[in-house]
Scaffold this active site. Structure first.
Site, mmCIF file in Angstrom:
data_model
loop_
_atom_site.group_PDB
_atom_site.id
_atom_site.type_symbol
_atom_site.label_atom_id
_atom_site.label_comp_id
_atom_site.label_asym_id
_atom_site.label_seq_id
_atom_site.Cartn_x
_atom_site.Cartn_y
_atom_site.Cartn_z
ATOM 1 N N GLU A 60 81.029 72.314 35.104
ATOM 2 C CA GLU A 60 80.830 73.738 34.803
ATOM 3 C C GLU A 60 81.916 74.614 35.410
ATOM 4 O OE1 GLU A 60 79.031 73.364 38.874
ATOM 5 O OE2 GLU A 60 79.169 72.102 37.069
ATOM 6 N N CYS A 111 76.541 66.301 40.027
ATOM 7 C CA CYS A 111 76.682 66.192 41.481
ATOM 8 C C CYS A 111 75.366 65.729 42.106
ATOM 9 C CB CYS A 111 77.170 67.513 42.072
ATOM 10 S SG CYS A 111 77.814 67.351 43.758
ATOM 11 N N HIS A 171 81.865 68.679 39.177
ATOM 12 C CA HIS A 171 81.251 69.910 38.655
ATOM 13 C C HIS A 171 81.971 70.358 37.380
ATOM 14 C CE1 HIS A 171 78.366 71.089 41.818
ATOM 15 N NE2 HIS A 171 79.134 70.331 42.580
#
Length: 241
Positions: free
Chosen positions: A220, A117, A218
């Site tokens: 994660e 990001c 993202h």
């Protein structure tokens, strides 16, 4: 030593944080980031913003096998020659300088890295590109930033023959988005490797780095898919040899 796990450095936030009676400026990073690195077979080391020069950046990278530049507040628009938009965050110049130095050194060393990001946006700025400061004014919607900490799900088209394609497989992947800025003018030497249907750049790569990848989403936030982290850890393991 066979099977030695790569050490992956992750940049962190530097913000006010509360714990019990304490309300202080603190370095921190959501667990999802380094948990993904651990699950991918890497050892996570956190790299908080601090005074930096080229020598310090090199010394830090001497101790890691790969780098992740994480998400966070907007990059200072002065870095790409613009005045701040009314929606742009107050600049975190200490973090900008820290991550700029680390990325610059990583690229020179051809150290595997992943920008997430903000990390992808900073990569483009470091190399001379620019950003859209408020994407809803460009595409006419808030589809990438629902607010309230709620990630939106979006499909992105991945270009064939790229590192991203080799890492993620199929031509279309579903991702978790939370951003109001994106890449505008692509820096020299940066290759776009994924876009969404509205044309927003969703991933970039540097061919001169074995695994030099930036993604606008993202990864994660999807614990069931850690392929990007596995790709970085695998590249770091190969570089160790």
């Amino acid at each position: 030593m066979p099977g030695r796990a790569p050490v992956i450095g992750l940049t962190t936030y530097l913000e006010r944080a509360q714990q019990g009676v304490w309300d202080v400026k603190a370095s921190f990073l959501p667990h999802a980031y380094f948990n993904a690195v651990n699950r991918a077979g890497g050892i996570a080391v956190l790299l908080p913003p601090q005074p930096v020069d080229a020598q310090i950046a090199d010394r830090v990278l001497d101790g890691v096998d790969g780098l992740i530049v994480t998400g966070g507040k907007d990059v200072d628009p002065a870095r790409y020659g613009q005045q701040p938009h009314e929606t742009t965050d107050e600049p975190r110049r200490d973090r900008d300088a820290w991550e700029d130095a680390l990325l610059t050194a990583a690229i020179r060393r051809e150290l595997p890295f992943l920008g997430i990001c903000r990390g992808m946006q900073l990569l483009n700025v470091v190399l001379g590109g620019t950003l859209h400061q408020h994407l809803p004014e460009v595409i006419g919607s808030n589809r990438y930033n629902l607010g309230g900490g709620n990630y939106s799900e979006n499909d992105v088209a991945v270009d064939d023959g790229t590192v991203l394609s080799e890492t993620l497989g199929g031509p279309v992947v579903s991702v978790h988005s939370y951003h109001h800025q994106s890449i505008d003018r692509v820096a020299d030497g940066v290759t776009v490797s994924a876009r969404s249907g509205d044309g927003v750049i969703q991933a970039v790569e540097l061919e001169r780095v074995p695994f030099g990848v930036g993604v606008q989403w993202h990864p994660e936030e999807n614990p069931d898919d850690i392929r990007l982290f596995e790709g970085l850890v695998d590249a770091a393991r190969k570089a160790m040899k």
